[in-house]
Design a protein around this motif. Structure first.
Motif, PDB file in Angstrom:
ATOM      1  N   LEU A 129       3.436  -5.131  -5.824  1.00 10.97           N
ATOM      2  CA  LEU A 129       2.496  -6.239  -5.941  1.00 10.97           C
ATOM      3  C   LEU A 129       1.193  -5.947  -5.203  1.00 10.97           C
ATOM      4  N   ILE A 130       1.298  -5.338  -4.038  1.00 12.20           N
ATOM      5  CA  ILE A 130       0.104  -4.981  -3.271  1.00 12.20           C
ATOM      6  C   ILE A 130      -0.752  -4.003  -4.065  1.00 12.20           C
ATOM      7  N   ARG A 131      -0.122  -2.996  -4.650  1.00  7.12           N
ATOM      8  CA  ARG A 131      -0.876  -2.023  -5.451  1.00  7.12           C
ATOM      9  C   ARG A 131      -1.518  -2.680  -6.680  1.00  7.12           C
ATOM     10  N   ILE A 132      -0.785  -3.570  -7.324  1.00  5.21           N
ATOM     11  CA  ILE A 132      -1.306  -4.236  -8.522  1.00  5.21           C
ATOM     12  C   ILE A 132      -2.523  -5.086  -8.171  1.00  5.21           C
ATOM     13  N   ILE A 133      -2.407  -5.912  -7.147  1.00  2.55           N
ATOM     14  CA  ILE A 133      -3.513  -6.800  -6.787  1.00  2.55           C
ATOM     15  C   ILE A 133      -4.702  -6.002  -6.270  1.00  2.55           C
ATOM     16  N   ALA A 134      -4.440  -4.958  -5.489  1.00  6.67           N
ATOM     17  CA  ALA A 134      -5.536  -4.112  -5.014  1.00  6.67           C
ATOM     18  C   ALA A 134      -6.281  -3.468  -6.182  1.00  6.67           C
ATOM     19  N   THR A 135      -5.558  -3.054  -7.204  1.00  9.63           N
ATOM     20  CA  THR A 135      -6.181  -2.461  -8.391  1.00  9.63           C
ATOM     21  C   THR A 135      -6.986  -3.492  -9.159  1.00  9.63           C
ATOM     22  N   ILE A 136      -6.453  -4.697  -9.282  1.00 15.13           N
ATOM     23  CA  ILE A 136      -7.177  -5.769  -9.970  1.00 15.13           C
ATOM     24  C   ILE A 136      -8.499  -6.059  -9.256  1.00 15.13           C
TER      25      ILE A 136
END
Length: 78
Positions: free
Chosen positions: A66-73
């Motif tokens: 989730l951290i990686r996904i939100i950081a990418t967004i």
């Protein structure tokens, strides 16, 4: 743990209703900070060997994703 993860979800929900990209980034960034706080909480629980070890590993993996996904967004919105 419940407070920071719940807050993450609510803040990200708010981000999805943002009127501007700047507002979206701000709210998504708050959500990201809360997810990172949850990660720290989970690591603390691991250090004191609280709860089911295999479940903690699963939760930590989900948090990392989730951290990686939100950081990418956030990165893609800038």
């Amino acid at each position: 743990m419940l407070r920071s993860t719940g807050s993450s979800a609510l803040n990200f929900g708010e981000a999805q209703g943002a009127n501007t990209d700047k507002d979206y980034i701000n709210k998504a960034s708050i959500s990201l900070k809360e997810f990172k706080e949850s990660r720290v909480n989970l690591k603390i629980l691991s250090k004191v060997d609280y709860g089911n070890a295999s479940r903690r590993v699963e939760l930590l993996d989900e948090l990392e994703q989730l951290i990686r996904i939100i950081a990418t967004i956030i990165k893609n919105k800038k």
